[in-house]
Design a protein around this motif. Sequence first.
Motif, PDB file in Angstrom:
ATOM      1  N   GLU A 138     -17.654  14.790   2.188  1.00 16.60           N
ATOM      2  CA  GLU A 138     -17.065  13.475   1.203  1.00 16.60           C
ATOM      3  C   GLU A 138     -15.921  13.342   0.180  1.00 16.60           C
ATOM      4  OE1 GLU A 138     -21.325  12.866   0.914  1.00 16.60           O
ATOM      5  OE2 GLU A 138     -21.806  13.003   3.291  1.00 16.60           O
ATOM      6  N   LYS A 139     -15.593  13.321   0.716  1.00 15.75           N
ATOM      7  CA  LYS A 139     -14.759  14.157  -0.563  1.00 15.75           C
ATOM      8  C   LYS A 139     -12.950  13.584  -0.535  1.00 15.75           C
ATOM      9  CE  LYS A 139     -13.992  19.045  -1.124  1.00 15.75           C
ATOM     10  NZ  LYS A 139     -13.778  19.763  -2.055  1.00 15.75           N
ATOM     11  N   THR A 140     -12.070  13.736  -1.074  1.00  5.97           N
ATOM     12  CA  THR A 140     -10.617  13.304  -0.575  1.00  5.97           C
ATOM     13  C   THR A 140     -10.066  14.858  -0.960  1.00  5.97           C
ATOM     14  OG1 THR A 140      -8.709  12.077  -1.154  1.00  5.97           O
ATOM     15  CG2 THR A 140      -9.683  12.671  -2.956  1.00  5.97           C
ATOM     16  N   SER A 141      -8.403  14.600  -0.207  1.00  7.39           N
ATOM     17  CA  SER A 141      -8.037  15.869  -0.386  1.00  7.39           C
ATOM     18  C   SER A 141      -7.692  16.228  -2.212  1.00  7.39           C
ATOM     19  CB  SER A 141      -6.972  15.875   0.372  1.00  7.39           C
ATOM     20  OG  SER A 141      -5.635  14.752  -0.138  1.00  7.39           O
ATOM     21  N   LYS A 142      -7.090  17.300  -2.059  1.00  9.10           N
ATOM     22  CA  LYS A 142      -6.910  17.889  -3.426  1.00  9.10           C
ATOM     23  C   LYS A 142      -5.786  16.906  -4.043  1.00  9.10           C
ATOM     24  CE  LYS A 142      -5.933  22.373  -6.033  1.00  9.10           C
ATOM     25  NZ  LYS A 142      -5.663  23.918  -5.533  1.00  9.10           N
ATOM     26  N   ASN A 143      -4.850  16.631  -3.392  1.00 12.75           N
ATOM     27  CA  ASN A 143      -3.813  16.183  -4.020  1.00 12.75           C
ATOM     28  C   ASN A 143      -4.224  15.122  -3.991  1.00 12.75           C
ATOM     29  OD1 ASN A 143      -2.487  18.501  -2.936  1.00 12.75           O
ATOM     30  ND2 ASN A 143      -0.141  17.895  -3.078  1.00 12.75           N
ATOM     31  N   ALA A 147      -3.595   1.790  -2.722  1.00 16.90           N
ATOM     32  CA  ALA A 147      -3.100   2.786  -2.083  1.00 16.90           C
ATOM     33  C   ALA A 147      -3.887   4.010  -1.391  1.00 16.90           C
ATOM     34  CB  ALA A 147      -3.100   4.097  -3.301  1.00 16.90           C
ATOM     35  N   PHE A 148      -3.345   4.592  -0.347  1.00 16.24           N
ATOM     36  CA  PHE A 148      -4.374   5.001   0.937  1.00 16.24           C
ATOM     37  C   PHE A 148      -4.996   6.131   0.399  1.00 16.24           C
ATOM     38  CE2 PHE A 148      -4.385   8.437   4.067  1.00 16.24           C
ATOM     39  CZ  PHE A 148      -5.049   8.118   5.279  1.00 16.24           C
ATOM     40  N   LEU A 149      -5.907   6.846   0.529  1.00 16.07           N
ATOM     41  CA  LEU A 149      -7.331   7.014   0.618  1.00 16.07           C
ATOM     42  C   LEU A 149      -7.967   8.543   0.868  1.00 16.07           C
ATOM     43  CD1 LEU A 149      -8.279   8.826  -2.518  1.00 16.07           C
ATOM     44  CD2 LEU A 149     -10.405   7.399  -2.075  1.00 16.07           C
ATOM     45  N   PRO A 150      -6.433   9.379   1.714  1.00 17.80           N
ATOM     46  CA  PRO A 150      -7.579  10.171   2.835  1.00 17.80           C
ATOM     47  C   PRO A 150      -9.221  10.921   2.591  1.00 17.80           C
ATOM     48  CG  PRO A 150      -5.559  11.195   1.842  1.00 17.80           C
ATOM     49  CD  PRO A 150      -5.750   9.932   1.036  1.00 17.80           C
ATOM     50  N   PHE A 151      -9.753  10.787   3.234  1.00 19.30           N
ATOM     51  CA  PHE A 151     -11.062  11.130   2.675  1.00 19.30           C
ATOM     52  C   PHE A 151     -11.676  11.526   4.392  1.00 19.30           C
ATOM     53  CE2 PHE A 151     -16.310   9.883   2.644  1.00 19.30           C
ATOM     54  CZ  PHE A 151     -16.003  10.219   1.542  1.00 19.30           C
ATOM     55  N   SER A 152     -12.304  13.322   3.572  1.00 22.85           N
ATOM     56  CA  SER A 152     -13.399  13.448   5.081  1.00 22.85           C
ATOM     57  C   SER A 152     -14.406  13.551   4.518  1.00 22.85           C
ATOM     58  CB  SER A 152     -13.158  14.940   3.809  1.00 22.85           C
ATOM     59  OG  SER A 152     -13.903  15.958   5.104  1.00 22.85           O
ATOM     60  N   TYR A 153     -14.466  13.655   5.682  1.00 22.15           N
ATOM     61  CA  TYR A 153     -16.537  12.780   6.092  1.00 22.15           C
ATOM     62  C   TYR A 153     -17.350  13.906   5.825  1.00 22.15           C
ATOM     63  CZ  TYR A 153     -20.307  11.089   9.218  1.00 22.15           C
ATOM     64  OH  TYR A 153     -21.479  10.936   9.853  1.00 22.15           O
ATOM     65  N   LYS A 154     -16.735  14.372   6.578  1.00 20.47           N
ATOM     66  CA  LYS A 154     -17.463  16.490   6.104  1.00 20.47           C
ATOM     67  C   LYS A 154     -17.206  17.032   5.079  1.00 20.47           C
ATOM     68  CE  LYS A 154     -17.891  21.531   7.222  1.00 20.47           C
ATOM     69  NZ  LYS A 154     -17.233  22.277   8.307  1.00 20.47           N
ATOM     70  N   MET A 172       0.964  -1.359  -0.009  1.00 23.71           N
ATOM     71  CA  MET A 172      -0.189  -0.306  -0.027  1.00 23.71           C
ATOM     72  C   MET A 172       0.808   1.316   0.236  1.00 23.71           C
ATOM     73  SD  MET A 172      -2.980   1.901   2.687  1.00 23.71           S
ATOM     74  CE  MET A 172      -1.712   1.523   4.164  1.00 23.71           C
ATOM     75  N   PHE A 173       0.905   2.135  -1.132  1.00 18.66           N
ATOM     76  CA  PHE A 173       1.312   3.795  -1.292  1.00 18.66           C
ATOM     77  C   PHE A 173       1.040   3.958  -0.540  1.00 18.66           C
ATOM     78  CE2 PHE A 173       1.919   7.350  -3.594  1.00 18.66           C
ATOM     79  CZ  PHE A 173       3.066   7.589  -3.393  1.00 18.66           C
ATOM     80  N   TYR A 174       1.523   5.342   0.572  1.00 21.65           N
ATOM     81  CA  TYR A 174       0.785   5.915   1.585  1.00 21.65           C
ATOM     82  C   TYR A 174       1.601   7.225   1.693  1.00 21.65           C
ATOM     83  CZ  TYR A 174      -0.180   7.402   6.078  1.00 21.65           C
ATOM     84  OH  TYR A 174      -1.400   7.685   6.830  1.00 21.65           O
ATOM     85  N   GLU A 175       0.640   8.608   1.518  1.00 22.04           N
ATOM     86  CA  GLU A 175       0.937   9.694   1.473  1.00 22.04           C
ATOM     87  C   GLU A 175      -0.774  10.513   2.684  1.00 22.04           C
ATOM     88  OE1 GLU A 175       3.200  13.262   1.592  1.00 22.04           O
ATOM     89  OE2 GLU A 175       3.418  11.282   1.187  1.00 22.04           O
ATOM     90  N   PRO A 176      -0.241  11.129   3.164  1.00 23.79           N
ATOM     91  CA  PRO A 176      -1.141  11.484   4.497  1.00 23.79           C
ATOM     92  C   PRO A 176      -1.736  12.567   3.552  1.00 23.79           C
ATOM     93  CG  PRO A 176       0.598  12.198   4.955  1.00 23.79           C
ATOM     94  CD  PRO A 176       0.955  11.141   4.102  1.00 23.79           C
ATOM     95  N   SER A 177      -3.255  13.470   4.080  1.00 23.00           N
ATOM     96  CA  SER A 177      -4.026  14.397   3.713  1.00 23.00           C
ATOM     97  C   SER A 177      -3.392  15.730   3.470  1.00 23.00           C
ATOM     98  CB  SER A 177      -5.196  14.958   4.017  1.00 23.00           C
ATOM     99  OG  SER A 177      -5.011  14.812   5.474  1.00 23.00           O
ATOM    100  N   ALA A 178      -2.266  15.987   4.515  1.00 22.15           N
ATOM    101  CA  ALA A 178      -1.512  17.258   5.087  1.00 22.15           C
ATOM    102  C   ALA A 178      -0.413  16.743   4.150  1.00 22.15           C
ATOM    103  CB  ALA A 178      -1.724  17.371   6.652  1.00 22.15           C
ATOM    104  N   THR A 179      -0.416  17.593   2.833  1.00 23.30           N
ATOM    105  CA  THR A 179       1.099  16.886   1.524  1.00 23.30           C
ATOM    106  C   THR A 179       1.175  18.663   0.687  1.00 23.30           C
ATOM    107  OG1 THR A 179       2.043  15.560   0.120  1.00 23.30           O
ATOM    108  CG2 THR A 179       0.111  15.529   0.063  1.00 23.30           C
ATOM    109  N   ALA A 180       2.472  19.095   0.792  1.00 22.18           N
ATOM    110  CA  ALA A 180       3.013  19.508   0.041  1.00 22.18           C
ATOM    111  C   ALA A 180       3.161  19.136  -1.685  1.00 22.18           C
ATOM    112  CB  ALA A 180       3.537  20.727   0.211  1.00 22.18           C
ATOM    113  N   LEU A 238       3.817  17.775  -4.741  1.00 22.67           N
ATOM    114  CA  LEU A 238       3.102  18.187  -6.400  1.00 22.67           C
ATOM    115  C   LEU A 238       1.987  16.527  -6.396  1.00 22.67           C
ATOM    116  CD1 LEU A 238       4.672  19.969  -8.633  1.00 22.67           C
ATOM    117  CD2 LEU A 238       2.974  20.662  -7.252  1.00 22.67           C
ATOM    118  N   VAL A 239       0.997  17.051  -7.077  1.00 24.98           N
ATOM    119  CA  VAL A 239      -0.034  15.266  -7.757  1.00 24.98           C
ATOM    120  C   VAL A 239       1.014  15.152  -8.642  1.00 24.98           C
ATOM    121  CG1 VAL A 239      -2.195  15.062  -8.603  1.00 24.98           C
ATOM    122  CG2 VAL A 239      -1.650  16.804  -7.335  1.00 24.98           C
TER     123      VAL A 239
END
Length: 779
Positions: A494-499, A485-492, A449-457, A459-460
Amino acid sequence: MDNQLTDFSINLQQIEFLAPKMNQGIGVIFVIQGDLTVETNSRFYQLKEKDVLVINRNQVYQAKGNKGNHILLLQISDRFMKQSYEAYPNSRFECFSGDVDMEKDAVINRIRKLLAELMIAYFRRSESYRIEIQSYVSEILLILIRRFKQMGRIQERIDTGDQRIREIIYYMEENYHQKITLDDVSEKFYLSSSYLSRYFKEKVGTGFNHYLMNIRLEHAVKELLYTSDSISHIAMNNGFPNVKSFVHYFKEAYKKTPKLYREENQETGMDTMKTYDIKDAVEIIQSSSIIGELGMLLTDSDVVFTSIETEAEELKLDIRQVSPSKINRPIHNLAIGELSELLKEGVRLQVLMAKEEIGLENIAVRRLIGGTTFIPPVETDEIIATTSPYYNADFVLNFLRKHDLGLFIRIDYVEISRDEENYISEMQDFIKHCLNVYGTSYIEKWYFMFYEPSATAVLVSELERVYLKLYRSVKALIPKVKVGAFLPFSYKDEKTSKNHTWLVEKKVPIDFYGYEANQNEIIDFEELGDDRFSLAKGYIKEKTVKLKTYLRKHGKNQPISLISWNTLSGNTRFTNGTFFRGALVLQNALDLADEVESIGFWINTEQHEKSGRDRKIRMEGLELFHFFSGKRPAYFAMQFFDRLNGDIIARGSEYIMTKNDRGYQLVLMNINNVNPHFTIEETFLKKLNKEVRVTISGLEPGEYQIRKRVFDKDFGALYTKWWDLNSKYGMDEEVINYINETSKPSLELFDQVIDGDWSMYAYMSLNAIHFFDIRRAFY
């Protein structure tokens, strides 16, 4: 009875015979249903329904009852009576409800009510039940002392106001049957022999040796009267050095030999006794349906039992017309940190325990390349190297393959980016080594599993490029292995982060998605009135459903893996321990079973905290073990999940029932999503208890053995035992092992004939789990 209530014994029995026995302490017999004849050395008592009889200290009695009776036996220890009531040795209580006059009817009714409430308190097992029981026992004793007390046998009065003399006498009472001397006791209590001799006579009124002989004689006389043991056996059994010494002291006290005393008194004392049986013929009643009978007694006594502390519920299940469904069980991934942690024997033992008792498929690891697992290369002039960088890895992988365990490997972007070409090369070399040693069939079951957290700088385009490089390099060697791959997901939102939108919006090859869900992440623990606690109830499942909906909108139907999750736990180590949450773990695991392919846990608190940069309590994952291999709530909750088998025939938000080839299983849960800080307050906890009356229609008629397991803050909660045995001087291995051995769900076993509807009560504390294994019995 609870082994911690050492001063009281409470039993519900069906009594056919009770063999002759000498009562120790104060005994109270209460006939709830049926009849019982009790015979002492002086008279018969015919007890009918609702009758109460007190058996006094050192009184010999036996009993005969009819089949089907329900008898409550309360025993209060000599120790408690001596400590609580100074006049106890000189008192007896003549209390038989069949003999009382009308003016004492109300008093007897009060005793009945107290006995019923005492038994109900024991069945409910609320957090304060020990205090409740002692309160009821104390009130019963006050009634006996004030209304039924008579003069008992005369004994020497002792100065009980002196703490030291009490301790010395207690020590003598506990060790009279052993060889103890004035010198032994003086050394034990750090006194000189001469001082102890003077001190003892001043406080007690008699010499040390004389008092010790009186203790021994008192116990010897009991055995003379009520056993057939030989004189020599009785002498040695009660601390006398030889028969001659025993006879000497006995003649001095009773003016006759032990043999003559026995002949004259044993025959007289037992003459009116018709021995029913030399062994007890009793059956312990463990069914909580007895609460209904006790409740009726309270109503008949014009006293209605109510509890402002407990919410009452009715659960009616009709299983005659159901559409069974299968139990889904996700793959279990157990995170340990780095693979090299499995070099530790303690970690391997925990892995095997989890494998056997809760089911386990994969070991989840981080920093496989660049961590501490591989041995650094060394310079050598050997043509063929005699060392291998994979020596440690091979040891661990041999262990995993032997126990049919695969790997779930997390690869962080930052690991690759430090030296991308070298990382990919080392990864491929390791995979090739594993293919050569262990074969394709084993390795292709692994997960990457490829991992990068939602708070990342990052580039896509860079994230996508690195992921694809990793994917292709692994798939080139093991085409069937799963790379996700790890997919950060916002409950509020209802989507993943921009990156991370590229993971769902582009046609990128992905075998599975990993995600996290944590009830704590939507809570502000400083806001005690925060209404989000009610929203947290279904948070984990709702987030999972929202994620799957989001993926489907983008045409993604790959399986999802919950790599890290947690229920409410509080934001301190203290609340994380005191807030019992067993039912929350099990409820969420059951809710997720149909939604996810795999679910993750951390092996223990030590490894979990070690994976971070500090020693703070980690809240983003559930651990199976605490420090020192103590089992955490997630362990027992998932053990219950693994124990469930067969087809689901009934299910609700707080219960699940299955049918299997052995009978049925029923799980009840008292689910409470509340602020963990509140649960430190006992008064608040009382409001969260729940009484459930369950009625099941449609069970196949027959005889059943019912196994009831209770998992709550008193049975299985590690922190409760840890707190009870707390010491400012610390703990050693003995104490820690005791805590770990005794911190487990309770087990009750009882037989039941079912013919028609079956009802029972469950008294449940905060987030408790009650597991009923209802097994058909065949003869």
